[in-house]
Scaffold this active site. Structure first.
Site, PDB file in Angstrom:
ATOM      1  N   ASP A   1      40.397 101.305  71.499  1.00  0.00           N
ATOM      2  CA  ASP A   1      39.816 101.898  70.300  1.00  0.00           C
ATOM      3  C   ASP A   1      38.735 102.805  70.849  1.00  0.00           C
ATOM      4  O   ASP A   1      37.694 102.328  71.307  1.00  0.00           O
ATOM      5  CB  ASP A   1      39.215 100.824  69.393  1.00  0.00           C
ATOM      6  CG  ASP A   1      38.765 101.442  68.089  1.00  0.00           C
ATOM      7  OD1 ASP A   1      37.991 102.412  68.148  1.00  0.00           O
ATOM      8  OD2 ASP A   1      39.190 100.978  67.019  1.00  0.00           O
ATOM      9  N   HIS A   2      38.990 104.100  70.848  1.00  0.00           N
ATOM     10  CA  HIS A   2      38.092 104.965  71.623  1.00  0.00           C
ATOM     11  C   HIS A   2      36.663 104.978  71.070  1.00  0.00           C
ATOM     12  O   HIS A   2      35.733 105.358  71.764  1.00  0.00           O
ATOM     13  CB  HIS A   2      38.676 106.378  71.797  1.00  0.00           C
ATOM     14  CG  HIS A   2      38.515 107.274  70.615  1.00  0.00           C
ATOM     15  ND1 HIS A   2      39.342 107.234  69.530  1.00  0.00           N
ATOM     16  CD2 HIS A   2      37.614 108.241  70.349  1.00  0.00           C
ATOM     17  CE1 HIS A   2      38.964 108.139  68.654  1.00  0.00           C
ATOM     18  NE2 HIS A   2      37.908 108.773  69.119  1.00  0.00           N
TER      19      HIS A   2
ATOM     20  N   HIS B   1      38.677 102.057  63.946  1.00  0.00           N
ATOM     21  CA  HIS B   1      37.339 102.536  64.303  1.00  0.00           C
ATOM     22  C   HIS B   1      36.238 102.032  63.363  1.00  0.00           C
ATOM     23  O   HIS B   1      35.194 101.570  63.801  1.00  0.00           O
ATOM     24  CB  HIS B   1      37.283 104.069  64.308  1.00  0.00           C
ATOM     25  CG  HIS B   1      38.381 104.722  65.095  1.00  0.00           C
ATOM     26  ND1 HIS B   1      38.880 104.191  66.249  1.00  0.00           N
ATOM     27  CD2 HIS B   1      39.062 105.878  64.907  1.00  0.00           C
ATOM     28  CE1 HIS B   1      39.823 104.987  66.737  1.00  0.00           C
ATOM     29  NE2 HIS B   1      39.951 106.014  65.934  1.00  0.00           N
TER      30      HIS B   1
HETATM   31  C1  BG6 Z   1      41.647 109.258  65.998  1.00  0.00           C
HETATM   32  C2  BG6 Z   1      42.382 109.629  64.750  1.00  0.00           C
HETATM   33  O1  BG6 Z   1      41.834 107.908  66.318  1.00  0.00           O
HETATM   34  O2  BG6 Z   1      40.259 109.508  65.823  1.00  0.00           O
HETATM   35  C3  BG6 Z   1      42.134 111.073  64.382  1.00  0.00           C
HETATM   36  O3  BG6 Z   1      43.785 109.421  64.926  1.00  0.00           O
HETATM   37  C4  BG6 Z   1      40.659 111.356  64.311  1.00  0.00           C
HETATM   38  O4  BG6 Z   1      42.749 111.406  63.144  1.00  0.00           O
HETATM   39  C5  BG6 Z   1      39.953 110.856  65.566  1.00  0.00           C
HETATM   40  O5  BG6 Z   1      40.487 112.753  64.170  1.00  0.00           O
HETATM   41  C6  BG6 Z   1      38.463 110.975  65.411  1.00  0.00           C
HETATM   42  O6  BG6 Z   1      37.859 110.720  66.644  1.00  0.00           O
HETATM   43  P1  BG6 Z   1      36.447 111.337  67.011  1.00  0.00           P
HETATM   44  O7  BG6 Z   1      36.137 110.789  68.352  1.00  0.00           O
HETATM   45  O8  BG6 Z   1      36.615 112.832  66.985  1.00  0.00           O
HETATM   46  O9  BG6 Z   1      35.509 110.895  65.944  1.00  0.00           O
END
Ligand code: BG6
Length: 514
Positions: free
Chosen positions: A203-204, A266
Site C-alpha cells: 500500500d504505497h 490507502h
Molecule cells: C493509486 C490509485 O493507488 O493511488 C490511483 O490507484 C491514485 O487512482 C493514486 O491516483 C494516488 O496516489 P498518490 O500517491 O498520488 O496520492
C-alpha cells in the site's frame, strides 16, 4: 555478468545525511513481473535507481525483468535507462546508472507459460553460481491482478518459492481483491505456496514519509497522546483529493471506483495509524496487531444503513487547471451510462474505549479542486470563550493538520491575540514543514517499501487479516450502491465535490475547504 560494486555515495560530504541509517542488506536478485509496464517504468525502476544513488541497495544486486515483448537484455536495459532518466526524482548520474543497468537481465514470455519459470530459475541460479553466494530472491508482482495466483502457483511448481541458504519474498501490488470473497481466495492461493511472512502486500501510502511520521508524532511526543481520545477530540477528517481525472485508466477504474481504489486501502490505512493504540514494539506484527484492532472496532454497516453513512458521486464536465475538461462519462474508454463513483465520502465510528462517539469522516475523489491528502484532528472547543470583543475573528477549536501531500508537514491551529490595545483574538498556525526542517527531498514511497522488503521488514505492508477486514467494511457499501437505481449524484470537475456529501457531516461539522 558481474554484480555491482557499491557506487560512491553522492552525499558523503553532506552533514544533513548524518543520522540517516543505512542498514546492510543481504545480496538480492529482484524479479519484476510486468517489468515493461507503466508502474515499473514510472515508479519501480526510478525507485531502484534512487536507492542505488544513495548507496542503499545491497552491495550485490541483480534485477531480472519478466514481460511479454521479446526485447532481450539490451532492450530492457535501454528501457530502464529511459524510464529512469524520465521519471527519477533526481537527475540520473551516468556512473550509478551504468553500474545498475549492467546487472539487469530480461526473461520474455507470458506469465502462464512454464518456460518463463524455467528460464527464470536458470537465470537466478546462474547469478548465484557466478557470485558464489545464494542471493535472496524478491518477486515483484506488478501485473494485472488476475496473474497474481498464476505467478505464485507457477513459482511454487518450479520450487522457486524457496531457495537454500537465502530468503524468498514476494511483493503483491494492489488491488488485493475486489471484494471480501476475492481477497480471501487470493490470500488462500498465495498462502498455499508462500508463507505469510514471505508476502508483502503493497500500500504505497504506508511508504510516504508523512504517513510514517504519524506514528512518530503520536508515540514519540508527550504532548499529543493525552489528548488523543474521545474526551478531547471532537472529530477527524481524512481527505485524499485529486485534481486529475482517470486519464487512460478507464479499463481498470470503471470496474473499481473510488471506494475500491482509495478507501479500502490507502484511506483505511491512514485511519488505522491515526487511531491505533501504542504498539508494544515497532515489530511488524506488533504494529499490525494494533492496526487491525481498529478495523475490528469499525462495525460493517447493514445495507440499509449505507445511505446514512456513505455518499458517492461522479464528476461531470468542468474546469481543471484553467482548462475545460470532460465529465467521467465522456472520458475515453468509459462505458455509456457507467455508474462508477469517482467520489466517495464516509462517516465511520470506531467503537472502542478511546474513540466511542467520535466521527471519522473520509473523503476522496478524482477531479476535485486540488490535489491534497491530509488528516485533520479537530479538538473540542473550550468550554467558555471569554474573548467576545469586537474585532475577534472566526475563533475555531484547535485543529491539528497532518499534511501528507503536497506540502508535507504538520500544522496546529491556535488562537492568538491580535496585536493592539484590544483583547481581540484570531486563529494562527504553528507549522512544521518537512522541506524547511530537513532541507532534503523526501524519498518516493516505493523506495522505502522496496528497501524494506529487501530487509525483510513487513511493518509497512498490509497483512492478510487487515486486507480482509477492510473489505468486510467496504463490501456492504458496494452492495448497497449496486442496488440503488436513482440517478448518481454528480459534481463539476474542479469543484469541492457533491453537495450530497454535506449531509454526512453531523453536529455542526463542515468539510474542510479544498
Ligand atoms: C493509486 C490509485 O493507488 O493511488 C490511483 O490507484 C491514485 O487512482 C493514486 O491516483 C494516488 O496516489 P498518490 O500517491 O498520488 O496520492
Amino acid at each position: 555478468m558481474a554484480t555491482v560494486a557499491q557506487p560512491q555515495r553522492q552525499d558523503e560530504a553532506n552533514p544533513l545525511v548524518e543520522g540517516l541509517e543505512r542498514l546492510p542488506v543481504h545480496p538480492t536478485t529482484l524479479v519484476i513481473f510486468g517489468a515493461t509496464g507503466d508502474l515499473a517504468k514510472r515508479k519501480l525502476l526510478p525507485a531502484i535507481y534512487n536507492l542505488a544513488h544513495e548507496g542503499a541497495l545491497p552491495e550485490r544486486f541483480n534485477l531480472i525483468g519478466v514481460s511479454r515483448g521479446d526485447i532481450g537484455d539490451d532492450g530492457f536495459q535501454e528501457l530502464a535507462r529511459e524510464s529512469i532518466s524520465q521519471f527519477s526524482r533526481r537527475p540520473a548520474d551516468e556512473k550509478v546508472l551504468a553500474a545498475l543497468v549492467e546487472n539487469m537481465r530480461y526473461v520474455p514470455g507470458s506469465f502462464d507459460e512454464d518456460q518463463v519459470y524455467e528460464k527464470l530459475g536458470e537465470a537466478a541460479k546462474e547469478l548465484d553460481e557466478q557470485a558464489g553466494i545464494a542471493f535472496n530472491r524478491l518477486f515483484y508482482l506488478s501485473t494485472a491482478p488476475s496473474f497474481f495466483p498464476v505467478i505464485a502457483g507457477k513459482l511454487g511448481e518450479r520450487g522457486l518459492h524457496e531457495t537454500e541458504g537465502a530468503e524468498v519474498r514476494m511483493i503483491v501490488e494492489k488491488p488485493f481483491g475486489t471484494d471480501l470473497d476475492s481477497a480471501r481466495s487470493l490470500n488462500r492461493e498465495l498462502l498455499s505456496v508462500f508463507d505469510e511472512r514471505q508476502i508483502y502486500r503493497i500500500d504505497h501510502y504506508l511508504g510516504k514519509e508523512t504517513v510514517q511520521n504519524m506514528l512518530v508524532l503520536r508515540f514519540a511526543n508527550g504532548i499529543f497522546e493525552p489528548l488523543w481520545n474521545r474526551s478531547y477530540v471532537d472529530s477527524v477528517q481524512i481527505t485524499a483529493a485529486e485534481d486529475i481525472g482517470i486519464g487512460t485508466r478507464a479499463g481498470y477504474y470503471d470496474k473499481s471506483g473510488a471506494l475500491r481504489d482509495l478507501v479500502q486501502n490507502h484511506m483505511l490505512q491512514l485511519l488505522m495509524l491515526l487511531a491505533m493504540e501504542p504498539p508494544v514494539s515497532f515489530d511488524a506484527d506488533a504494529v499490525r496487531d494494533e492496526k487491525v484492532k481498529i478495523l475490528h472496532a469499525i462495525k460493517a454497516p447493514a445495507i440499509e444503513e449505507v445511505p446514512e453513512m456513505a455518499v458517492r458521486a461522479q464528476y461531470g464536465p468542468g474546469a481543471s487547471g484553467g482548462e475545460q475538461v470532460p465529465g467521467y462519462l465522456d472520458e475515453e474508454g468509459v462505458p455509456d451510462g457507467s455508474r462508477t463513483e469517482t467520489f466517495a465520502a464516509l462517516r465511520l465510528k470506531v467503537d472502542n474505549w478511546r474513540w466511542a462517539g467520535v466521527p471519522f469522516y473520509l473523503r476522496t475523489g478524482k477531479r476535485l479542486a486540488r490535489k491534497i491528502t491530509e488528516i485533520a484532528v479537530t479538538l473540542k472547543p473550550v468550554p467558555h470563550l471569554a474573548f467576545q470583543q469586537r474585532g475577534s475573528l472566526g475563533v475555531q477549536p484547535n485543529q491539528l493538520i497532518l499534511s501528507v501531500q503536497p506540502n508535507e508537514g504538520v500544522s496546529l491551529s491556535l488562537v492568538a491575540k491580535i496585536p493592539g490595545a484590544r483583547l481581540s483574538v484570531r486563529p494562527v498556525n504553528m507549522e512544521f514543514l518537512y522541506g524547511t526542517s530537513f532541507l532534503s527531498q523526501s524519498p518516493e514511497a516505493y523506495e522505502r517499501l522496496i528497501l524494506d522488503t529487501m530487509r525483510g521488514d513487513a511493518t509497512l505492508f498490509a497483512r492478510n487479516d487487515e486486507v480482509e477486514r477492510a473489505w468486510t467494511i467496504c463490501d456492504p457499501i458496494l452492495e448497497a450502491w449496486s442496488r440503488m437505481d436513482e440517478p448518481l449524484p454528480t459534481y463539476p470537475a474542479g469543484s469541492a465535490g457533491p453537495e450530497e456529501a454535506n449531509a454526512l457531516i453531523e453536529d455542526g461539522h463542515v468539510w474542510r475547504p479544498l
